[in-house]
Design an enzyme around this catalytic site. Structure first.
Site, PDB file in Angstrom:
ATOM      1  NE  ARG A 157       7.446  12.231   8.944  1.00 20.91           N
ATOM      2  CZ  ARG A 157       7.316  11.175   8.155  1.00 20.91           C
ATOM      3  NH1 ARG A 157       6.550  10.161   8.523  1.00 20.91           N
ATOM      4  NH2 ARG A 157       7.943  11.114   7.011  1.00 20.91           N
ATOM      5  CG  ASP A 213     -20.858  16.349  16.601  1.00 15.97           C
ATOM      6  OD1 ASP A 213     -19.906  15.618  16.272  1.00 15.97           O
ATOM      7  OD2 ASP A 213     -21.663  16.831  15.784  1.00 15.97           O
TER       8      ASP A 213
HETATM    9  O1  F6P Z   1     -22.726  15.525  13.703  1.00 12.58           O
HETATM   10  C1  F6P Z   1     -21.951  14.396  13.524  1.00 12.58           C
HETATM   11  C2  F6P Z   1     -20.879  14.623  12.483  1.00 12.58           C
HETATM   12  O2  F6P Z   1     -20.094  13.459  12.407  1.00 12.58           O
HETATM   13  C3  F6P Z   1     -20.021  15.860  12.703  1.00 12.58           C
HETATM   14  O3  F6P Z   1     -19.044  15.660  13.688  1.00 12.58           O
HETATM   15  C4  F6P Z   1     -19.493  16.084  11.314  1.00 12.58           C
HETATM   16  O4  F6P Z   1     -19.130  17.433  11.114  1.00 12.58           O
HETATM   17  C5  F6P Z   1     -20.643  15.689  10.440  1.00 12.58           C
HETATM   18  O5  F6P Z   1     -21.467  14.837  11.202  1.00 12.58           O
HETATM   19  C6  F6P Z   1     -20.235  14.986   9.164  1.00 12.58           C
HETATM   20  O6  F6P Z   1     -21.363  14.750   8.397  1.00 12.58           O
HETATM   21  P1  F6P Z   1     -21.374  13.777   7.128  1.00 12.58           P
HETATM   22  O7  F6P Z   1     -21.565  12.380   7.604  1.00 12.58           O
HETATM   23  O8  F6P Z   1     -22.506  14.243   6.311  1.00 12.58           O
HETATM   24  O9  F6P Z   1     -20.054  13.923   6.427  1.00 12.58           O
END
Ligand code: F6P
Length: 363
Positions: free
Chosen positions: A175, A140
């Site tokens: 699309r 992120d």
């Molecule tokens: O923080 C990393 C991340 O991939 C985020 O972008 C996402 O919202 C979250 O983790 C998803 O978490 P999980 O692997 O528990 O679905």
């Protein structure tokens, strides 16, 4: 120092194995023994989850995705889900046991590799007396004190490649393709991949969007003879006055909600408002998988070896940060204070606007 332990916590990110490689190699060179705690803090609680890491154990892992130590985002020792006799899940504070395990094993340092959640836990242990060095990981890129986290570059490359592929199918079918990307409450992945992948619209958590403006951009494309559009939506984006979409917390012990669903909602609104044939897809965990890019590998190797140098100098309760052109040791407390969001005055945002990308607002 003698013995150190490394753990990987939270969602995985490409480059974790490169950090482990660098830590094992650099620490062994100093004559230290390196141990790995499996699945976050489990190695501190259960000896079967603690592994000795020799240089031979990490040969060839730099280019691989995931983490050889395993990870979890529901392994907070201050609130750990455990089953009682009635087989019901309860949240229990096992931090004291973690501290006992750390001391009993005679470790001189814990290298905690994680995002803001894991680093906050690491900071709490540092306050209890554990010598901790943090390493910033997350696709992120939302950690305030470092210019970059490792994993982000790979996630952006994956998302950009997906957008490149979607152009041809969108064009063939006239699309609109709506692509939901990860990033939690920050729009870094959406912005970087959207600009590089030639998106028409990019919706970021930092800019609440207006559906009329989004649809106007798609209709404007039509007027100019471009009968397809690519819309990139960050999972944390929300409509002006609207709410972030989520799927709840999912598992016990998980601190944060699972975001998702905004891409399909945007696609549905486009269909309803302008009658354009629209499809949506969620890139999801594809963005976390695969081999790290060269940038992420190098950054992860640099983070790992800098973390060992910090441990050697006794710089604890700190995180290694990439502050170009150097690596620095920042206080963990500063690193976790708030999440880094896209600067709306940055040249990337200006670039997006200059090249005609709609960011969902009225400008
Ligand atoms: O923080 C990393 C991340 O991939 C985020 O972008 C996402 O919202 C979250 O983790 C998803 O978490 P999980 O692997 O528990 O679905």
């Amino acid at each position: 120092m003698g013995k150190i332990v490394i753990s990987t916590g939270g969602g995985d990110a490409p480059g974790l194995n490169a950090v482990i490689f660098a830590v094992v190699k650099s620490a062994t060179k100093l004559g230290w023994e390196v141990y790995g705690s499996r699945h976050g803090y489990m190695g501190f609680l259960d000896r079967d989850e603690l592994v000795r890491l020799m240089p031979s154990d990490v040969e060839g892992i730099t280019s691989t995705g995931g983490t050889i130590l395993g990870t979890t985002n529901k392994g907070n020792p201050f609130s750990m889900p455990v089953k009682n006799f009635a087989d019901e899940e309860m949240l229990v504070d096992v931090s004291g046991k973690v501290m006992d395990g750390f001391k009993r094993m005679g470790f001189g340092c814990h290298i905690a590799v994680g995002g803001d959640g894991s680093l906050e836990i690491a900071h709490r242990f540092a306050e209890m007396g554990m010598p901790v060095v943090g390493v910033p990981k997350t696709i992120d890129n939302d950690l305030e004190a470092t210019d970059r986290t490792f994993g982000f570059d790979t996630a952006v490359s994956t998302a950009t490649e997906a957008l490149d592929k979607l152009h041809s199918t969108a064009k063939s079918h006239d699309r609109v393709m709506v692509v939901e990307v990860m990033g939690r409450d920050s729009g870094w992945i959406a912005l970087y991949s959207g600009i590089s992948g030639d998106a028409d619209v990019i919706l970021l958590p930092e800019i609440p969007f207006d559906m009329e403006t989004v649809c106007a951009k798609i209709s404007e494309n039509e007027l100019h003879g471009k009968h397809y559009s690519i819309v990139v939506v960050a999972e944390g984006a929300k409509e002006e006055g609207g709410e972030v979409r989520n799927r709840g917390k999912g598992e016990a012990g998980r601190a944060e909600v699972v975001l998702g669903g905004i891409g399909e909602w945007v696609a549905e609104e486009i269909r309803r408002r302008i009658g354009k044939d629209t499809r949506s897809l969620v890139l999801g965990h594809l963005q976390r998988g695969g081999s790290p890019t060269t940038f992420d590998r190098l950054l992860a190797l640099r983070f790992g070896s800098a973390a060992v140098r910090m441990a050697a100098e006794g710089l604890f309760d700190r995180m290694v940060a990439w502050t170009p052109p150097t690596m620095s040791a920042v206080l963990l407390a500063d690193a976790i204070r708030c999440r880094k969001q896209v600067d709306l005055k940055s040249d990337k945002v200006l670039t997006a606007r200059s090249i005609g990308i709609c960011l969902g607002d009225k400008e």
